[in-house]
Design an enzyme around this catalytic site. Structure first.
Site, PDB file in Angstrom:
ATOM      1  N   THR A   1      -1.249  -7.884   0.668  1.00  0.00           N
ATOM      2  CA  THR A   1       0.101  -7.428   1.002  1.00  0.00           C
ATOM      3  C   THR A   1       0.725  -8.455   1.939  1.00  0.00           C
ATOM      4  O   THR A   1       0.120  -9.491   2.227  1.00  0.00           O
ATOM      5  CB  THR A   1       0.062  -6.066   1.730  1.00  0.00           C
ATOM      6  OG1 THR A   1      -0.516  -6.259   3.032  1.00  0.00           O
ATOM      7  CG2 THR A   1      -0.747  -5.036   0.951  1.00  0.00           C
TER       8      THR A   1
ATOM      9  N   ILE B   1       0.823  -1.207   0.000  1.00  0.00           N
ATOM     10  CA  ILE B   1       0.000   0.000   0.000  1.00  0.00           C
ATOM     11  C   ILE B   1       0.859   1.259   0.000  1.00  0.00           C
ATOM     12  O   ILE B   1       0.539   2.238  -0.677  1.00  0.00           O
ATOM     13  CB  ILE B   1      -0.962  -0.031   1.205  1.00  0.00           C
ATOM     14  CG1 ILE B   1      -2.034  -1.105   0.978  1.00  0.00           C
ATOM     15  CG2 ILE B   1      -1.629   1.330   1.425  1.00  0.00           C
ATOM     16  CD1 ILE B   1      -2.894  -1.402   2.195  1.00  0.00           C
TER      17      ILE B   1
ATOM     18  N   TYR C   1       0.054  -7.484  17.585  1.00  0.00           N
ATOM     19  CA  TYR C   1      -0.251  -6.686  16.393  1.00  0.00           C
ATOM     20  C   TYR C   1      -1.459  -5.776  16.655  1.00  0.00           C
ATOM     21  O   TYR C   1      -1.432  -4.583  16.344  1.00  0.00           O
ATOM     22  CB  TYR C   1      -0.534  -7.606  15.200  1.00  0.00           C
ATOM     23  CG  TYR C   1      -0.909  -6.854  13.928  1.00  0.00           C
ATOM     24  CD1 TYR C   1       0.069  -6.209  13.179  1.00  0.00           C
ATOM     25  CD2 TYR C   1      -2.230  -6.778  13.496  1.00  0.00           C
ATOM     26  CE1 TYR C   1      -0.274  -5.508  12.018  1.00  0.00           C
ATOM     27  CE2 TYR C   1      -2.577  -6.084  12.350  1.00  0.00           C
ATOM     28  CZ  TYR C   1      -1.589  -5.449  11.615  1.00  0.00           C
ATOM     29  OH  TYR C   1      -1.929  -4.743  10.487  1.00  0.00           O
TER      30      TYR C   1
END
Length: 270
Positions: free
Chosen positions: A201, A20, A173
């Site tokens: 991704t 991105i 995360y």
């Protein structure tokens, strides 16, 4: 004809060598912006610049500038911030996009922080604080944090942000993404967070088996860089829709505690 809606504006995009971030740089430069392209190493950043110029007809070499810092080292983040201000003392937009999946094994950086918390949040906290003097107060000046819908599953372990006692890569995360989303409400700079959708991704395995293209995700990030798009400080977007973030991201106490924690962990008091 390429759009020139960002002509004369300068944007720094972190994590810009792939995914991105890379596609966000392409889109911003096509709209006329000068873009500082961050990579982990000088070689990776320059390779991204070269690839963008080679594959995009309407980007001039003068529009892109490579910058390097390994976000697992806060001294490199600091050095990059000073370099950026030295070459571009007026910055319109900072896109805090660099991100990593937390590793399977609990990992601590040389600075003493859990690696995903440092790369995804603390490095961006430090960079934003250091770039604040350069970030314009002109209308449209802003910070865009590329967050994640997974911030909703997160909680910040205030007494154990490194998650030494109980480590799970998903929880680590999610904590880093929640922190980044909470940080957008900081009143020092105008900032928003955006979940660009589930995209194909390096982070895709955290979410699903398939996703949108990085270019589709980048469109939602680039949109928020445009001064014509009015934003409210601390707002959270799911793609192009403004929605409520997790409750913690709207609590002033969370922001105060987070700033105190981040200042302590980075050694930088705002």
């Amino acid at each position: 004809m390429p759009s020139t809606s960002l002509s004369g504006r300068t944007v720094l995009v972190t994590g810009a060598t792939a995914g991105i971030g890379f596609e966000t740089v392409r889109r911003l430069a096509q709209q006329g912006a000068t873009v500082l392209v961050h990579g982990r190493t000088a070689e990776e950043a320059q390779a991204a610049v070269d690839a963008l110029i080679a594959t995009t007809a309407d980007i001039e070499t003068s529009q892109l500038c490579a910058l390097a810092a390994d976000f697992t080292r806060l001294d490199e983040v600091e050095a990059m911030a000073h370099r950026a201000i030295g070459t571009h003392p007026h910055l319109d937009v900072l896109v805090n996009n660099a991100g990593m999946a937390a590793p399977e094994r609990h990992t601590i950086t040389a600075d003493g922080n859990e690696v995903a918390f440092q790369v995804n949040f603390l490095a961006h906290y430090l960079l934003t604080c250091l770039l604040e003097p350069a970030l314009t107060s002109d209308p449209g000046g802003r910070v865009v944090n590329v967050s994640s819908s997974l911030h909703r599953t997160g909680n910040i372990q205030w007494s154990d942000p490194n998650r030494v006692r109980r480590y799970s890569r998903l929880a680590a995360y999610a904590q880093s993404q929640l922190a980044l989303t909470v940080f957008a409400a900081d009143p020092r700079v105008t900032a928003v967070s955006v979940h660009p959708g589930v995209c194909d991704t390096a982070l895709l395995p955290l979410y699903a088996h398939e996703g949108a293209t990085p270019a589709e995700g980048a469109a939602y990030v680039a949109r928020l860089c445009d001064p014509a798009v009015e934003i409210v400080n601390g707002a959270y977007y799911d793609r192009d829709q403004r929605v409520d973030p997790a409750p913690a991201a709207t609590e002033n106490r969370s922001l105060q505690r987070l700033n105190k924690l981040a200042a302590q962990l980075t050694g930088h008091t705002a």
